[in-house]
Design a protein around this motif. Structure first.
Motif, PDB file in Angstrom:
ATOM      1  N   GLN B 530      -1.129 -42.636  23.670  1.00  0.00           N
ATOM      2  CA  GLN B 530       0.015 -43.512  23.849  1.00  0.00           C
ATOM      3  C   GLN B 530      -0.266 -44.631  24.827  1.00  0.00           C
ATOM      4  O   GLN B 530      -0.727 -44.384  25.941  1.00  0.00           O
ATOM      5  CB  GLN B 530       1.208 -42.691  24.347  1.00  0.00           C
ATOM      6  CG  GLN B 530       1.680 -41.707  23.304  1.00  0.00           C
ATOM      7  CD  GLN B 530       2.962 -41.051  23.738  1.00  0.00           C
ATOM      8  OE1 GLN B 530       3.891 -41.728  24.156  1.00  0.00           O
ATOM      9  NE2 GLN B 530       2.999 -39.742  23.645  1.00  0.00           N
ATOM     10  N   PRO B 531       0.014 -45.840  24.399  1.00  0.00           N
ATOM     11  CA  PRO B 531      -0.229 -46.975  25.293  1.00  0.00           C
ATOM     12  C   PRO B 531       0.844 -47.109  26.362  1.00  0.00           C
ATOM     13  O   PRO B 531       1.877 -46.435  26.342  1.00  0.00           O
ATOM     14  CB  PRO B 531      -0.250 -48.180  24.365  1.00  0.00           C
ATOM     15  CG  PRO B 531       0.481 -47.755  23.152  1.00  0.00           C
ATOM     16  CD  PRO B 531       0.441 -46.273  23.080  1.00  0.00           C
ATOM     17  N   LEU B 532       0.575 -48.003  27.270  1.00  0.00           N
ATOM     18  CA  LEU B 532       1.381 -48.202  28.462  1.00  0.00           C
ATOM     19  C   LEU B 532       2.851 -48.514  28.184  1.00  0.00           C
ATOM     20  O   LEU B 532       3.737 -48.024  28.869  1.00  0.00           O
ATOM     21  CB  LEU B 532       0.751 -49.356  29.253  1.00  0.00           C
ATOM     22  CG  LEU B 532       1.215 -49.600  30.668  1.00  0.00           C
ATOM     23  CD1 LEU B 532       1.082 -48.351  31.493  1.00  0.00           C
ATOM     24  CD2 LEU B 532       0.388 -50.709  31.275  1.00  0.00           C
ATOM     25  N   GLY B 533       3.080 -49.329  27.157  1.00  0.00           N
ATOM     26  CA  GLY B 533       4.444 -49.775  26.875  1.00  0.00           C
ATOM     27  C   GLY B 533       5.406 -48.604  26.739  1.00  0.00           C
ATOM     28  O   GLY B 533       6.532 -48.637  27.238  1.00  0.00           O
ATOM     29  N   LEU B 534       4.956 -47.559  26.060  1.00  0.00           N
ATOM     30  CA  LEU B 534       5.823 -46.402  25.851  1.00  0.00           C
ATOM     31  C   LEU B 534       6.105 -45.701  27.170  1.00  0.00           C
ATOM     32  O   LEU B 534       7.226 -45.258  27.428  1.00  0.00           O
ATOM     33  CB  LEU B 534       5.160 -45.421  24.884  1.00  0.00           C
ATOM     34  CG  LEU B 534       4.782 -45.985  23.525  1.00  0.00           C
ATOM     35  CD1 LEU B 534       4.284 -44.878  22.604  1.00  0.00           C
ATOM     36  CD2 LEU B 534       5.964 -46.684  22.900  1.00  0.00           C
ATOM     37  N   VAL B 535       5.083 -45.602  28.000  1.00  0.00           N
ATOM     38  CA  VAL B 535       5.256 -44.925  29.277  1.00  0.00           C
ATOM     39  C   VAL B 535       6.172 -45.734  30.178  1.00  0.00           C
ATOM     40  O   VAL B 535       7.063 -45.195  30.837  1.00  0.00           O
ATOM     41  CB  VAL B 535       3.882 -44.710  29.941  1.00  0.00           C
ATOM     42  CG1 VAL B 535       4.050 -44.039  31.288  1.00  0.00           C
ATOM     43  CG2 VAL B 535       2.986 -43.893  29.032  1.00  0.00           C
ATOM     44  N   ILE B 536       5.987 -47.038  30.156  1.00  0.00           N
ATOM     45  CA  ILE B 536       6.848 -47.894  30.967  1.00  0.00           C
ATOM     46  C   ILE B 536       8.291 -47.718  30.523  1.00  0.00           C
ATOM     47  O   ILE B 536       9.191 -47.521  31.332  1.00  0.00           O
ATOM     48  CB  ILE B 536       6.439 -49.374  30.841  1.00  0.00           C
ATOM     49  CG1 ILE B 536       5.049 -49.587  31.422  1.00  0.00           C
ATOM     50  CG2 ILE B 536       7.438 -50.266  31.556  1.00  0.00           C
ATOM     51  CD1 ILE B 536       4.568 -51.016  31.375  1.00  0.00           C
ATOM     52  N   LYS B 537       8.490 -47.762  29.222  1.00  0.00           N
ATOM     53  CA  LYS B 537       9.843 -47.627  28.682  1.00  0.00           C
ATOM     54  C   LYS B 537      10.464 -46.304  29.149  1.00  0.00           C
ATOM     55  O   LYS B 537      11.589 -46.263  29.625  1.00  0.00           O
ATOM     56  CB  LYS B 537       9.782 -47.694  27.160  1.00  0.00           C
ATOM     57  CG  LYS B 537      11.101 -47.427  26.476  1.00  0.00           C
ATOM     58  CD  LYS B 537      11.947 -48.667  26.397  1.00  0.00           C
ATOM     59  CE  LYS B 537      13.113 -48.438  25.457  1.00  0.00           C
ATOM     60  NZ  LYS B 537      14.028 -49.571  25.481  1.00  0.00           N
ATOM     61  N   ALA B 538       9.683 -45.228  29.012  1.00  0.00           N
ATOM     62  CA  ALA B 538      10.209 -43.921  29.399  1.00  0.00           C
ATOM     63  C   ALA B 538      10.552 -43.889  30.883  1.00  0.00           C
ATOM     64  O   ALA B 538      11.483 -43.217  31.301  1.00  0.00           O
ATOM     65  CB  ALA B 538       9.198 -42.828  29.067  1.00  0.00           C
ATOM     66  N   ASN B 539       9.795 -44.633  31.674  1.00  0.00           N
ATOM     67  CA  ASN B 539       9.986 -44.570  33.116  1.00  0.00           C
ATOM     68  C   ASN B 539      10.967 -45.592  33.651  1.00  0.00           C
ATOM     69  O   ASN B 539      11.297 -45.586  34.825  1.00  0.00           O
ATOM     70  CB  ASN B 539       8.646 -44.777  33.824  1.00  0.00           C
ATOM     71  CG  ASN B 539       7.838 -43.518  33.834  1.00  0.00           C
ATOM     72  OD1 ASN B 539       8.241 -42.514  34.380  1.00  0.00           O
ATOM     73  ND2 ASN B 539       6.708 -43.554  33.163  1.00  0.00           N
ATOM     74  N   THR B 540      11.369 -46.526  32.829  1.00  0.00           N
ATOM     75  CA  THR B 540      12.159 -47.610  33.380  1.00  0.00           C
ATOM     76  C   THR B 540      13.512 -47.790  32.720  1.00  0.00           C
ATOM     77  O   THR B 540      14.301 -48.596  33.163  1.00  0.00           O
ATOM     78  CB  THR B 540      11.421 -48.955  33.227  1.00  0.00           C
ATOM     79  OG1 THR B 540      11.189 -49.178  31.839  1.00  0.00           O
ATOM     80  CG2 THR B 540      10.123 -48.952  33.968  1.00  0.00           C
ATOM     81  N   ASP B 541      13.772 -47.059  31.671  1.00  0.00           N
ATOM     82  CA  ASP B 541      15.017 -47.299  30.967  1.00  0.00           C
ATOM     83  C   ASP B 541      16.187 -47.084  31.909  1.00  0.00           C
ATOM     84  O   ASP B 541      16.280 -46.055  32.567  1.00  0.00           O
ATOM     85  CB  ASP B 541      15.120 -46.369  29.746  1.00  0.00           C
ATOM     86  CG  ASP B 541      15.302 -47.199  28.502  1.00  0.00           C
ATOM     87  OD1 ASP B 541      15.506 -48.412  28.642  1.00  0.00           O
ATOM     88  OD2 ASP B 541      15.246 -46.630  27.406  1.00  0.00           O
TER      89      ASP B 541
END
Lengths: 355, 620, 361
Positions: B530-541
């Protein structure tokens, strides 16, 4: 008309011109000649007002213009690449300076058409984009743009250097004609000695920021004041001490064998001059011959020197390599320079390095 | 035979027939045809058919619904209004900062450059938020102003005005890149000539310099227009009730199966506008391109502003802009050390700054992994897109016939649809064995996301590369061909080195913009890679907790570091080389300096639909 | 073809590098020709969820590993996860999905992407909260109340609104409540489900009476629009607004973070409950393993621990005993709104569209 007094130009630590004095007379076609990087363009740009000298003064028409910006000096300039404005038409290019001066548009148009006619640009060409013109036409636009403001001085920075040989020859003539038509004082920068000799009233030869000699084309050719000028202009063969000694012995001349000596290629001959004169013959062997149609170039070895000379192809004798021959040389044609300073020796020509 | 294409290239457009006789062309053409058919046409056709013809018959439902909706029409109007306004304001500010950093002698211009260049490394919602921290109703500047003018409206910084201001500052990136480069290509002798003819600083700028920049200015204007058209986060954060744009609506509809036709229709409207703009631009570009006339030109020297009052004013404005540009970045970095509640309420004290946010983000199990996945994906996609399109752009630039035109237009397909729809198209086309890819199933593999990344980057890359090839002197390759070099050899040894600087710049921009991609990755990423975008989304929503906002800032700062590094590698070093070459006193240089990519539109409808920070910038 | 090979090779590099970096399981890239669904990932179960934030994903992965399950949690928003599951139905990548609410799962089931399965703990949950169809495909895990909360430091219980409709019918609340700017989130959709189903009218537009649509219009006209990336609690703390929608599980934590006190409104019709579900994905090749995982995850022990950790209200009756008492108490006193989920699920897409196009200003 133009005086450069005691000019020094430096860029940071680099001294481009250590010391320069020049005097250009009114109406004169004056050329700054020298190899790349010799400082001739820097001198021209100092004159134009693009570079402020670190020392010294520039006078135009008796007025000190050293601190004046370019456009207040009444100098017109044609750049190496013409620096035409690609976004404007020919007419707009020429009229640019007039419009900046807020001339009336009717006046501008008249002046533009007038100057265009004189540089032989047609009305149709006036409305073309500059990119659609040939190199020669672009040059004429650049000249017209510079002249339409009636400057006192026209500065030309290697305007022919980007053109092919044929066009260069043609435009050289056109430029010269234009200059004499307008009678405008012109300073011309080039590295091409042919151009300099053919066009100029006087030439200043530059080397490493220093003027080696100023004089008429003939003077700098025949009486090159320094070894550099001698080598840079025309074609000559270096002579050996042995050759000079032999020449002295045969002619009774008083040339110095230890000096650096040169002989112009056209001054040596394989046939004795008809009128006899001061020429003496030295024995030599033909090393090579190259045929050029109009003439042949020979290299003849004589007393350690490889003497190059031209033989007119007029149906006369033309010896083949290996044959023994005689070279006829007038001692007075030998150019001699001080072995250390490179300054011309001999009493008959003055070292005219500085006017 | 192999030299045929080169001989054709001398300026006359090669005909379709001669083109098809060259093996090099045939090979590139075959690969290209397959790629376009398999990854551009087929998937997108699939998704469009399934949205517009759900039951086999076309329904006008979507357009009926849209055109009768006041909100949709108003939002659409706002998007176009923003696009138009932005085209003007970005040029004003953009030209000013380019002149200040590249043209005029300004004290500290290097520092100014770094300030203005901050938009290279961040954008999106965080940028908008940064501005809100400063000028919003509880912002620092607003509080200050309120003490001076107690009567003023604390919410002064909102609506159209605020959106326009923020997006103007956020999208000058293109000016810095492309106009700055074009300015370096202006022949200094023309400026001297004008000065010699008596023109003032202002006249020279207006009559000589700016007209020569016109093609580039035109192209960046289009980019600004398209950025305005796809505006997302700035209106969301600052637009308030009065000024909302169409992109949020597209995103909502794209995520609802029953409304996907509306999303597709809106996207197609924006996409068609994009293509129209492109067509108009290509036409104007042909008419208005000024190639430098000279083979030898002089490097630009900085101009002194002679009028002392004007000089002081320009300095003052330059530094004011510097403050406007850098303040949000400083605050974002600062806030990345504050806790979530402090960020959201705007209350921050020096004592409350800790490393906790970074600890939390970086000590997650396998915190590093998504960074590496994203870097590898972005790098691969960039290399494939730029590498492959080098050949294609070269051929398209050389052969101007109908076959080439068809290919060129097909390659712009990814600009028409938002990336979520592109991703859906790939899934529904390749979730079963498909002969187009040798009977393979692509969903669930790591390849499919790579394909999507490559596809999305094609239009921008192609346009930029084509422009750089156009500026290469044809006589050089003719010279090589005369000496007997084969097409590929000429390409590799002569052309490639010339366009490489431009290609590297394009690659850097591409790379940066893919690092935090979410829209594509959410549909296509392999579950284990999984690329960064997904992790960012999960962590920042926002809906997932107060730490989310703090994490947004931490990830933004981390991304700034990566993108800043990329830009340095490409621009910082080549910049040094360039300035080294240009510092000679006589300033002569060859007229064939590889071109600044004279850009054409980077429309990126796909990316403008991205709500996170598209690394390279626009507050989309 | 050469390009495909390049791509395949590139993919291998991606996988390898990624594997090195993370030190986690390195899957073999299924290079393009593998027909094995699920990406050939061995025995690792791929779990899709929208409930992985705030450490839930990591917690679950660790607990599952203790229980002998190797899982990979893939997080996505509710709508994204739904779209993804439906798009992938021909070649599913996920083995299990959980966390999505009834509405989303109903859509996924309707698209034919779920495999009916009765978990071991089926008897411990209220089946009315899960799949009400005949082939039960999704099963309830966690209850979540969608509430209207207000700043209790500012507004007394007496002065507080009694129902959503008070927000726009009473002048004192106009402009003081936060209204949504998009209907993409599950919470927002549930608020409208709760509101609109009160006005069910078969002759009305999309099954809703004109009166119902007028309520929606009023809601948007009188609310303060939400601000992107600014939490409702932050706005309450700063005094910008006093009330707004909130799911029950987040309240306690946000009150602490933003130092505000929030009370919730219980309308006489009750509050909408969002029930997070779990389901088996159709077409998985690790069906047995996936079923075991569901049995484990829904069990009273795991759900109880989950509830302890994340303040949730488990549906599993035995797990409820292990949840936090205040949470259990809150739900015990809560009146659930009776919502026809079938009706909602059928119409929600059209409602969202209509609201987005006509009422959101």
């Amino acid at each position: 008309m133009i005086r450069l007094d005691n000019i020094e130009v430096s860029f940071g630590d680099f001294v481009a011109i250590p010391h320069l004095d020049l005097h250009v007379k009114p109406g004169e076609f004056f050329t700054l000649l020298g190899p790349s990087g010799c400082g001739k363009t820097t001198a021209l740009r100092t004159l134009a007002g693009f570079i402020e000298p670190t020392r010294g003064a520039v006078h135009v028409d008796g007025k000190n213009v050293t601190r004046l910006p370019s456009d207040k000096r009444q100098v017109g300039m044609v750049f190496q690449n013409y620096a035409l404005f690609p976004s404007m038409s020919v007419w707009e290019n020429i009229a640019f300076g007039l419009r900046v001066r807020k001339e009336k548009s009717a006046d501008s148009d008249r002046l533009v058409r007038d100057i265009a006619r004189r540089v032989e640009l047609s009305d149709e060409q006036l409305h073309k984009n500059v990119a659609e013109l040939s190199g020669g036409q672009q040059q004429r636009v650049a000249v017209a743009r510079a002249l339409v403001l009636r400057p006192k001085i026209l500065l030309l920075d290697e305007p022919l250097s980007n053109l092919d040989a044929k066009l260069r020859h043609q435009l050289r003539q056109e430029l010269k004609d234009l200059q004499s038509d307008f009678g405008i004082t012109t300073v011309y920068v080039t590295h091409d000695q042919d151009e300099a000799l053919a066009m100029s009233d006087r030439v200043a030869v530059f080397n490493k920021g220093v003027v080696e000699q100023v004089g008429t084309p003939q003077a700098i050719y025949d009486e090159a004041a320094t070894e550099f000028v001698c080598n840079f202009i025309g074609d000559s063969s270096p002579l050996t001490a042995e050759f000079i000694s032999e020449l002295n012995r045969l002619s009774g001349a008083n040339l110095r064998p230890d000096a650096k000596s040169y002989l112009r290629v056209e001054k040596a001959s394989l046939t004795a001059p008809l009128n006899g004169g001061a020429a003496v013959g030295l024995a030599g062997t033909v090393v090579s011959r190259t045929y050029h149609g109009l003439h042949s170039r020979y290299v003849v070895r004589s007393h350690g020197a490889d003497v190059r000379l031209l033989v007119k192809e007029d149906g006369g004798a033309h010896p083949e390599p290996g044959t023994q021959t005689t070279i006829y040389v007038q001692p007075g044609h030998v150019l001699q320079y001080h072995p250390e300073t490179g300054v011309a020796l001999a009493g008959k020509h003055q070292a005219v390095a500085l006017p | 035979m192999s030299g045929a294409s080169v001989k054709n290239g001398g300026g006359n457009a090669g005909s379709a027939r001669s083109m098809l006789r060259t093996p090099f062309v045939l090979m590139v053409g075959a690969v290209l045809t397959w790629f376009i058919a398999a990854f551009l046409v087929w998937p997108n056709l699939n998704v469009l058919i399934s949205t517009f013809f759900p039951d086999g018959g076309f329904s006008g439902r979507a357009s009926e619904k849209l055109f009768s909706s006041q909100r949709a029409m108003k939002s659409l109007g706002n998007s176009f209004l923003l696009a138009l306004a932005l085209s003007i304001t970005v040029n004003v500010v953009g030209i000013f900062i380019v002149l200040v950093t590249h043209y005029f002698k300004i004290r500290g211009s290097r520092i100014l450059f770094f300030g203005y260049a901050t938009t290279f490394i961040y954008g999106g919602i965080v940028l908008a938020a940064g501005y809100k921290f400063i000028y919003g109703d509880k912002g620092i500047v607003t509080s200050l102003l309120l003490t001076v003018f107690p009567g003023m409206d604390p919410a002064w910084f909102s609506g159209f005005f605020a959106v326009l201001v923020v997006m103007t500052f956020a999208t000058t990136t293109n000016h810095m890149l492309f106009v700055g480069n074009a300015l370096k290509g202006v022949d200094y002798q023309t400026i001297e000539a004008a000065r010699n003819l008596g023109a003032s600083t202002w006249t020279i700028l207006r009559r000589v310099v700016l007209p020569m920049l016109k093609p580039t200015l035109f192209a960046v204007t289009i980019l600004s227009f398209l950025t305005g058209l796809g505006a997302l986060s700035a209106p969301q954060v600052l637009g308030g009730r009065e000024f909302q744009t169409i992109t949020p609506m597209i995103l909502t509809f794209a995520n609802t199966a029953t409304s996907r036709d509306l999303a597709a229709l809106l996207a197609v409207i924006l996409g068609v506008s994009t293509i129209l703009m492109l067509a108009v631009m290509s036409r104007l570009e042909k008419r208005g391109t000024y190639y430098s006339l000279s083979k030898v030109s002089s490097a630009l020297q900085k101009q002194q502003i002679t009028n002392p009052a004007a000089n002081a004013a320009v300095h003052a404005i330059a530094y004011l802009l510097f403050a406007l540009y850098t303040l949000p970045v400083v605050l974002i970095v600062l806030y990345s050390f504050a806790d979530g509640a402090a960020i959201q309420t705007g209350q921050i004290s020096p004592g409350s700054l800790t490393l906790d946010n970074y600890m939390r983000v970086l000590t997650q199990p396998s915190a590093l992994r998504p960074f590496i996945v994203s870097v590898v994906y972005s790098a691969l996609a960039t290399v494939i897109a730029v590498g492959g399109l080098l050949f294609v752009a070269r051929l398209l630039q050389k052969y101007k016939n109908w076959v080439a035109s068809v290919f060129e237009y097909l390659l712009h397909i990814p600009w028409i649809l938002p990336s979520a729809l592109l991703a859906l198209g790939l899934i529904i086309s390749y979730d079963h064995p498909n002969p187009l890819v040798g009977g393979a199933v692509l969903t669930g593999t790591t390849v499919i996301l790579l394909i999507a990344f490559v596809t999305v980057k094609i239009p921008f890359t192609l346009r930029m590369l084509k422009a750089s090839f156009a500026a290469v002197n044809t006589s050089m390759e003719e010279a090589a061909a005369i000496m007997g070099a084969r097409t590929l050899y000429v390409f590799r040894r002569i052309l490639l080195p010339l366009v490489l600087p431009a290609a590297a710049a394009i690659a850097a921009l591409n790379f940066n913009s893919m690092l935090d991609d979410y829209d594509t990755a959410i549909f296509l990423a392999h579950p284990l890679v999984q690329p960064l975008g997904l992790v960012i989304k999960a962590n920042t929503d926002g809906a997932e907790g107060v730490e989310g906002v703090a994490n947004t800032f931490v990830y933004t700062v981390l991304l700034m570091v990566i993108t800043g590094l990329t830009m340095y590698l490409v621009y910082g070093r080549s910049g040094k080389r360039r300035s080294g070459a240009g510092s000679g006193t006589t300033g002569k240089r060859r007229g064939t300096v590889p071109p600044a990519p004279s850009p054409t539109a980077e429309a990126r409808i796909a990316e403008v639909a991205d709500s996170r920070a598209p690394a390279q910038a626009p507050v989309s | 073809m050469r390009k495909l090979q390049t791509l395949a090779a590139a993919a291998v590099v991606v996988t390898l590098l990624a594997g090195c970096g993370g030190g986690a399981a390195t899957p073999a890239a299924s290079g393009g020709s593998s027909s094995a669904p699920g990406g050939g990932t061995g025995e690792t179960l791929v779990i899709y969820t929208n409930s992985n934030g705030e450490g839930r994903g990591e917690w679950l992965t660790a607990k599952a590993a203790e229980a002998g399950f190797k899982i990979e949690v893939v997080g996505a928003g509710g709508a994204d996860a739904t779209n993804k599951l439906i798009a992938e139905k021909n070649n599913p990548i996920a083995d299990v999905a959980f966390g999505l609410n009834t509405m989303y799962f109903a859509q996924i089931k309707a698209a034919g992407a779920l495999e009916p399965y009765e978990p071991a703990w089926a008897a411990d949950v209220d089946t009315a909260l899960g799949d009400t169809g005949s082939d039960k495909a999704y099963w309830p895990l966690v209850k979540q109340a969608i509430l209207l909360g207000y700043n209790s430091d500012k507004i007394t219980k007496e002065a507080a609104p009694k129902d959503w409709t008070d927000l726009w019918t009473k002048d004192e609340f106009k402009g003081r409540y936060e209204r949504v700017t998009g209907l993409g989130t599950a919470t927002a959709q549930l608020v409208f489900a709760g509101l609109l189903t009160r006005y069910k009218d078969d002759s009305g537009d999309l099954g809703i009476s004109d009166e119902g649509w007028k309520q929606v219009e009023q809601y948007f006209q009188n609310g303060s629009p939400a601000v992107a990336k600014t939490d409702l609690f932050a706005r309450i703390a700063s005094g910008e607004v006093d009330m707004g929608q909130m799911p029950s599980s987040i309240i306690a934590e946000r009150e602490k973070s933003f130092k505000v006190n929030v009370e919730t409104v219980t309308p006489s019709v009750g509050v909408p409950l969002a029930v997070e579900q779990v389901a088996l994905v159709k077409g998985t090749d690790k069906k047995e393993q996936a079923q075991k995982f569901i049995d484990w995850f829904g069990s009273a022990d795991v759900q109880g621990a989950w509830a302890q950790q994340f303040n949730s209200m488990p549906v599993n009756k035995d797990a409820a005993a292990k949840a936090k008492p205040e949470v259990v108490e809150f739900f015990a006193g809560l009146k659930q709104q009776d919502i026809d989920w079938d009706f909602v699920q059928k119409n929600m897409g059209a409602w969202v569209e209509k609201i987005e196009l006509e009422y959101m200003t």
